[in-house]
Design a protein around this motif. Structure first.
Motif, PDB file in Angstrom:
ATOM      1  N   GLU A   7      -7.119  13.484  35.364  1.00 26.69           N
ATOM      2  CA  GLU A   7      -5.830  13.808  36.005  1.00 26.69           C
ATOM      3  C   GLU A   7      -5.078  12.503  36.215  1.00 26.69           C
ATOM      4  O   GLU A   7      -5.597  11.571  36.821  1.00 26.69           O
ATOM      5  CB  GLU A   7      -6.118  14.513  37.344  1.00 26.69           C
ATOM      6  N   ASP A   8      -3.845  12.427  35.685  1.00 28.23           N
ATOM      7  CA  ASP A   8      -3.118  11.157  35.747  1.00 28.23           C
ATOM      8  C   ASP A   8      -2.419  10.914  37.076  1.00 28.23           C
ATOM      9  O   ASP A   8      -2.165   9.781  37.442  1.00 28.23           O
ATOM     10  CB  ASP A   8      -2.100  11.074  34.602  1.00 28.23           C
ATOM     11  N   LYS A 101      -1.635  24.831  39.325  1.00 29.54           N
ATOM     12  CA  LYS A 101      -1.282  23.909  40.409  1.00 29.54           C
ATOM     13  C   LYS A 101      -0.295  24.602  41.343  1.00 29.54           C
ATOM     14  O   LYS A 101       0.515  25.393  40.874  1.00 29.54           O
ATOM     15  CB  LYS A 101      -0.637  22.649  39.825  1.00 29.54           C
TER      16      LYS A 101
END
Ligand code: CA
Length: 227
Positions: A7-8, A101
């Motif tokens: 996950e960036d 999300k």
């Protein structure tokens, strides 16, 4: 479980890793696919959480590449709420599940457990081995019906042994499942100490030492009980 999170977004990545660690998992968090790719060959993960929107090379491309290379690791993808097409594409590219999300860590952990039950063919939520029962959701251990109080690491070690009931695991294989990449090298005798505690708190028979090779799950039959 030992998990890779790709996950960036640093805030989300850190929150996911922390939340999953608090639920007892060993977590490596990687900010891009490149870094995850570099360790995938040498690290045995139980599952991966993969964000699709990653810098440079996106998650979908990595997932296709890894599946082409034969990676069988269960993968859960993270996608935006309105991205139906992306979810379908992700599942078709080899993802096992998805989550929208914003993410609730407890739900993510439950999804990962369910995904692992499916991929390992273990339909029951409770794992039973002789007089021992283990609930991976609550991380509760019972021996002959009595609750046993274990530390997080002891529980993680027991879980690894239960996952491979027929296997002899070397010290390094066990350590790899207990420690992530962030904490540096564990104390050299830490594993032996945890094994000692498992035997003392549960039963001497719970772990077998295979001299010169490693450790294996014991019989699960209480020691010293006359038949
Ligand atoms: Ca992202």
């Amino acid at each position: 479980m030992r998990l890779a999170v790709v996950e960036d977004d640093p805030a989300l990545g850190e929150a996911l890793a922390d939340g999953l660690r608090q639920l007892g998992h060993v977590v490596d968090w990687w900010p891009d696919g490149q870094k995850a790719d570099a360790v995938l060959n040498d690290t045995t993960y139980d599952a991966m959480v993969l964000d699709l929107g990653l810098p440079k090379t996106d998650g979908m491309t990595w997932l296709r590449l890894w599946r082409q290379r034969g990676l069988s690791l269960p993968v859960l993808i993270l996608t935006a709420r309105d991205a139906v097409e992306q979810r379908i594409e992700g599942l078709d590219a080899g993802a096992d599940d998805y989550l929208l999300k914003p993410i609730a860590t407890a739900e993510l952990s439950a999804r990962l457990r369910a995904m692992l039950r499916r991929t390992t063919g273990r339909a029951q939520a409770q794992w039973v081995h002789g007089a021992l029962s283990y609930d991976p959701a609550s991380r509760q251990v019972h021996w002959q019906g009595v609750a046993i109080d274990l530390t997080g690491r002891e529980t993680a070690l027991l879980e690894v042994l239960l996952k491979h009931p027929q296997k002899v695991l070397s010290k390094s294989q066990l350590q790899e499942q207990l420690y992530d990449w962030s904490g540096g090298e564990p104390e050299s005798n830490a594993l032996e100490v945890h094994i000692h505690h498992l035997r003392r708190k549960i039963d001497p028979s719970i772990v077998r030492t295979i001299r010169g090779v490693g450790y294996a799950l014991g019989s699960g039959q209480p020691t010293g009980v006359d038949p």
